[in-house]
Every structure is written in C-alpha cells, then in structure tokens.
Design a protein around this motif. Sequence first.
Motif, PDB file in Angstrom:
ATOM      1  N   ASP A 165       8.989  25.551  99.457  1.00 13.73           N
ATOM      2  CA  ASP A 165       9.317  26.405 100.587  1.00 13.73           C
ATOM      3  C   ASP A 165       8.023  26.679 101.323  1.00 13.73           C
ATOM      4  O   ASP A 165       7.068  27.225 100.764  1.00 13.73           O
ATOM      5  N   VAL A 166       7.977  26.308 102.577  1.00  9.91           N
ATOM      6  CA  VAL A 166       6.772  26.455 103.372  1.00  9.91           C
ATOM      7  C   VAL A 166       6.949  27.621 104.345  1.00  9.91           C
ATOM      8  O   VAL A 166       7.950  27.699 105.053  1.00  9.91           O
ATOM      9  N   CYS A 167       6.001  28.522 104.349  1.00  9.56           N
ATOM     10  CA  CYS A 167       6.067  29.657 105.278  1.00  9.56           C
ATOM     11  C   CYS A 167       5.942  29.150 106.705  1.00  9.56           C
ATOM     12  O   CYS A 167       5.009  28.429 107.046  1.00  9.56           O
ATOM     13  N   TYR A 168       6.887  29.543 107.546  1.00 10.95           N
ATOM     14  CA  TYR A 168       6.887  29.117 108.957  1.00 10.95           C
ATOM     15  C   TYR A 168       5.646  29.616 109.680  1.00 10.95           C
ATOM     16  O   TYR A 168       5.163  28.980 110.604  1.00 10.95           O
ATOM     17  N   ASN A 169       5.092  30.750 109.213  1.00 11.08           N
ATOM     18  CA  ASN A 169       3.960  31.352 109.900  1.00 11.08           C
ATOM     19  C   ASN A 169       2.616  30.784 109.451  1.00 11.08           C
ATOM     20  O   ASN A 169       1.815  30.333 110.260  1.00 11.08           O
ATOM     21  N   CYS A 170       2.371  30.775 108.125  1.00 10.40           N
ATOM     22  CA  CYS A 170       1.045  30.367 107.632  1.00 10.40           C
ATOM     23  C   CYS A 170       0.998  28.938 107.102  1.00 10.40           C
ATOM     24  O   CYS A 170      -0.074  28.431 106.778  1.00 10.40           O
ATOM     25  N   SER A 171       2.170  28.287 106.976  1.00 10.13           N
ATOM     26  CA  SER A 171       2.265  26.883 106.525  1.00 10.13           C
ATOM     27  C   SER A 171       1.788  26.669 105.100  1.00 10.13           C
ATOM     28  O   SER A 171       1.448  25.554 104.718  1.00 10.13           O
ATOM     29  N   HIS A 172       1.757  27.721 104.271  1.00 11.26           N
ATOM     30  CA  HIS A 172       1.379  27.603 102.864  1.00 11.26           C
ATOM     31  C   HIS A 172       2.620  27.664 101.979  1.00 11.26           C
ATOM     32  O   HIS A 172       3.677  28.160 102.394  1.00 11.26           O
TER      33      HIS A 172
END
Length: 251
Positions: A165-172
Amino acid sequence: MNSNWHPGCFRCELCDVELADLGFVKNAGRHLCRPCHNREKAKGLGRYVCQRCHLVIDEQPLMFKNDAYHPDHFSCTHCGKELTAEARELKGELYCLPCHDKMGVPICGACRRPIEGRVVNALGKQWHVEHFVCAKCEKPFLGHRHYEKKGLAYCETHYNQLFGDVCYNCSHVIEGDVVSALNKAWCVHCFSCSTCNSKLTLKNKFVEFDMKPVCKRCYEKFPLELKKRLKKLSELAARKAQPKSVGLNSA
C-alpha cells in the motif's frame, strides 16, 4: 641498463613493480620484470603465458576465466589437487572447493566468487555490495533499505508498485494503519486537507477536489460557482456508482 638508480626508482616499465630485489630482463631496450617480459614474448609469438609460472605455454593452454595455464599448473594452491571449472580464486591464487571452504571465505550469492571486502548478509546468503540489487530494476541497494518478498529483494519504489500500500501523499510504503479514502491509500499522518493542511480522519467531513481531500471549512470559502460544479460532479459520480436495474418483459 648503463645508469644509476635509487632502488625504489628502478621499476618495471610496464607494471611498475620494484626490480631491485626481483631482478629484471632486458626487453627491446626496456627493463621489465620476468612476468611482463614473458607476456611480451608470448604476445610476439602469438601464444599464452601461464598465470601460475608466468612462462610461455608451448602446448594447448587450459583456459579459466580468460586466463591461461599449463595443464599441470592448474591445481589447488593448498593441496595441489587438479582443479575443475568449480575452482575458486582468492587474492590471485586458485583453490579447490574443499580447501576454499576451510578458509571461511564467503561466496557471493550472485556471482559465486569470493567476497574479500564488505559483505551484505540478506535473504539467507552473502553478497558483494555491488551485486545485492533490486529484483526489478537491478540497481544496487548500496546500504539503502530493501524489502523482501518470496526470497527476492526489492527497492522501496518497486516493492510499493508490486506488493505494498503506497501513500498517495508521500509515496512510501504504509507500515502502520491505512486510511482508505477517495479510492486511494494514505498514511494516517499524511491524510490532511490539501488547502490548510489540517489533519483529517474518516469521521471528518471533507470534499474531493483535484483528487485530494479538502476540509469543510476550506470548502465553504470556495467560490459559489466552483462549489456548484463540485456538487454536480459528486452527484454524477454517485449515479454511476449505483447498480443498474434490469427490467424483464413478460411474454
């Protein structure tokens, strides 16, 4: 050579090794160490030089990793046993597998060659630093964090793309709780109003704008025309999401 030299200055003209204690051979007006002289001689004759004794090989050479050997010189440095293609090289010397294993030298999981410098321990194996790479992009990790999946290692970017699952905001990669909103995944601390940056939860009222959440307070400050357009888009999306009813005509 009809000249006087400091011992440290009298060196082979090809490999630069000091010749005072080794002796030298005069070759076409040059002072060379014996191995370099033999290589030059072999080059002129179109032959190979044995990597063990540094003499010209008159018969058919035995080749190992682009190096040539006399057949009777391709042997283990420690026990003298004749070697095969499974030979191991360490600091310029050749060893059979049993002797090499007794030396406790780690073998790289990628190239199967000895590791003489820094060792990376991962995936139950040992690796040269430059050979421990992402299974997708093949770039070395060079000490950066890696992610393991089914016996393979991935960089953060490709692990995210393939499994996480990749954070839409920080891409981590989201390692803790996941906020699922607007058909995207967010870190808890990254889910905030895109206008005022105030933190949001799923209990807060928010509106989607430019694929990002906007809190109710910021939404109220939007121009009336923009709010009407957003409301219309929201209603259209809701209608598309509703299942269509199918009517059956009786015969």
